[in-house]
Write a protein that holds these residues in place. Sequence first.
Motif, PDB file in Angstrom:
ATOM      1  N   ILE A  70       0.865  -1.176   0.000  1.00 32.47           N
ATOM      2  CA  ILE A  70       0.000   0.000   0.000  1.00 32.47           C
ATOM      3  C   ILE A  70       0.904   1.228   0.000  1.00 32.47           C
ATOM      4  O   ILE A  70       1.740   1.406   0.884  1.00 32.47           O
ATOM      5  N   TYR A  71       0.740   2.080  -1.020  1.00 35.29           N
ATOM      6  CA  TYR A  71       1.540   3.288  -1.171  1.00 35.29           C
ATOM      7  C   TYR A  71       0.708   4.502  -0.773  1.00 35.29           C
ATOM      8  O   TYR A  71      -0.520   4.508  -0.893  1.00 35.29           O
ATOM      9  N   GLY A  72       1.369   5.529  -0.324  1.00 29.96           N
ATOM     10  CA  GLY A  72       0.722   6.808  -0.078  1.00 29.96           C
ATOM     11  C   GLY A  72       0.164   7.002   1.318  1.00 29.96           C
ATOM     12  O   GLY A  72      -0.424   8.047   1.596  1.00 29.96           O
ATOM     13  N   LEU A  73       0.320   6.049   2.191  1.00 26.94           N
ATOM     14  CA  LEU A  73      -0.153   6.222   3.566  1.00 26.94           C
ATOM     15  C   LEU A  73       0.894   6.998   4.354  1.00 26.94           C
ATOM     16  O   LEU A  73       2.073   6.647   4.355  1.00 26.94           O
ATOM     17  N   ARG A  74       0.457   8.043   5.014  1.00 24.50           N
ATOM     18  CA  ARG A  74       1.345   8.909   5.778  1.00 24.50           C
ATOM     19  C   ARG A  74       2.024   8.122   6.894  1.00 24.50           C
ATOM     20  O   ARG A  74       1.403   7.341   7.594  1.00 24.50           O
ATOM     21  N   LEU A  75       3.316   8.380   7.042  1.00 25.88           N
ATOM     22  CA  LEU A  75       4.116   7.719   8.080  1.00 25.88           C
ATOM     23  C   LEU A  75       3.935   8.462   9.395  1.00 25.88           C
ATOM     24  O   LEU A  75       4.056   9.681   9.459  1.00 25.88           O
ATOM     25  N   VAL A  76       3.597   7.748  10.440  1.00 25.93           N
ATOM     26  CA  VAL A  76       3.379   8.315  11.769  1.00 25.93           C
ATOM     27  C   VAL A  76       4.427   7.717  12.702  1.00 25.93           C
ATOM     28  O   VAL A  76       4.723   6.524  12.629  1.00 25.93           O
ATOM     29  N   SER A  77       4.969   8.531  13.608  1.00 25.83           N
ATOM     30  CA  SER A  77       5.968   7.999  14.539  1.00 25.83           C
ATOM     31  C   SER A  77       5.305   7.002  15.488  1.00 25.83           C
ATOM     32  O   SER A  77       4.143   7.156  15.864  1.00 25.83           O
ATOM     33  N   ASN A  78       6.030   5.984  15.859  1.00 26.76           N
ATOM     34  CA  ASN A  78       5.528   4.894  16.718  1.00 26.76           C
ATOM     35  C   ASN A  78       4.250   4.291  16.153  1.00 26.76           C
ATOM     36  O   ASN A  78       3.301   4.014  16.881  1.00 26.76           O
ATOM     37  N   GLU A  79       4.235   4.091  14.862  1.00 31.13           N
ATOM     38  CA  GLU A  79       3.053   3.619  14.145  1.00 31.13           C
ATOM     39  C   GLU A  79       2.746   2.154  14.449  1.00 31.13           C
ATOM     40  O   GLU A  79       3.638   1.329  14.511  1.00 31.13           O
ATOM     41  N   ASN A  80       1.479   1.860  14.610  1.00 30.01           N
ATOM     42  CA  ASN A  80       0.981   0.483  14.670  1.00 30.01           C
ATOM     43  C   ASN A  80       0.494   0.179  13.261  1.00 30.01           C
ATOM     44  O   ASN A  80      -0.589   0.593  12.872  1.00 30.01           O
ATOM     45  N   THR A  81       1.303  -0.518  12.484  1.00 27.50           N
ATOM     46  CA  THR A  81       0.977  -0.715  11.075  1.00 27.50           C
ATOM     47  C   THR A  81      -0.304  -1.527  10.886  1.00 27.50           C
ATOM     48  O   THR A  81      -1.052  -1.273   9.935  1.00 27.50           O
ATOM     49  N   ASP A  82      -0.587  -2.474  11.761  1.00 28.51           N
ATOM     50  CA  ASP A  82      -1.857  -3.215  11.663  1.00 28.51           C
ATOM     51  C   ASP A  82      -3.032  -2.240  11.791  1.00 28.51           C
ATOM     52  O   ASP A  82      -3.987  -2.292  11.010  1.00 28.51           O
ATOM     53  N   GLY A  83      -2.948  -1.348  12.755  1.00 23.73           N
ATOM     54  CA  GLY A  83      -4.005  -0.357  12.946  1.00 23.73           C
ATOM     55  C   GLY A  83      -4.132   0.569  11.752  1.00 23.73           C
ATOM     56  O   GLY A  83      -5.247   0.931  11.343  1.00 23.73           O
ATOM     57  N   THR A  84      -3.006   0.967  11.169  1.00 19.84           N
ATOM     58  CA  THR A  84      -3.019   1.818   9.981  1.00 19.84           C
ATOM     59  C   THR A  84      -3.734   1.121   8.837  1.00 19.84           C
ATOM     60  O   THR A  84      -4.550   1.728   8.128  1.00 19.84           O
ATOM     61  N   VAL A  85      -3.456  -0.157   8.645  1.00 21.56           N
ATOM     62  CA  VAL A  85      -4.102  -0.931   7.579  1.00 21.56           C
ATOM     63  C   VAL A  85      -5.604  -1.047   7.835  1.00 21.56           C
ATOM     64  O   VAL A  85      -6.422  -0.860   6.923  1.00 21.56           O
ATOM     65  N   ILE A  86      -5.967  -1.352   9.057  1.00 19.96           N
ATOM     66  CA  ILE A  86      -7.393  -1.502   9.399  1.00 19.96           C
ATOM     67  C   ILE A  86      -8.135  -0.191   9.143  1.00 19.96           C
ATOM     68  O   ILE A  86      -9.210  -0.178   8.539  1.00 19.96           O
ATOM     69  N   ARG A  87      -7.552   0.953   9.585  1.00 23.42           N
ATOM     70  CA  ARG A  87      -8.183   2.261   9.353  1.00 23.42           C
ATOM     71  C   ARG A  87      -8.287   2.568   7.864  1.00 23.42           C
ATOM     72  O   ARG A  87      -9.319   3.036   7.375  1.00 23.42           O
TER      73      ARG A  87
END
Length: 120
Positions: A70-87
């Motif tokens: 997945i491209y274009g998702l903003r990088l957040v510090s201390n990111e939970n990538t599973d949560g980012t994908v779910i959102r």
Amino acid sequence: MVLKTVEAVLKSEALILAVSKMIAEKIDHKIEQLANAYQQKISQLEEKLEQAYKTIDSLEQYSRRNSLRIYGLRLVSNENTDGTVIRFCKEKLKLEIKKEMIDCSHRLGKNENRSKPLLV
């Protein structure tokens, strides 16, 4: 008299050269045999290594069959990538997915400030 003749023969330069040549030929022959055996073994190992590379590549390709980038998702510090994908799936794709549906997720590339693709 016989003893002097034997001594003379043993001290003879021609005899020493002949014996030295025989020994050198035997050593050369043995080295050639060993070199051939090792070269054959090296060739076999190179073939096995090439086959192992092909097997690894095949397994890597197989393991990616259920993966998404997945491209274009903003990088957040201390990111939970599973949560980012779910959102992302919920907000943009209108899909309800659960954490249990994700085997693993992580960002690709080196740590930099710019956004990197997410592998899921």
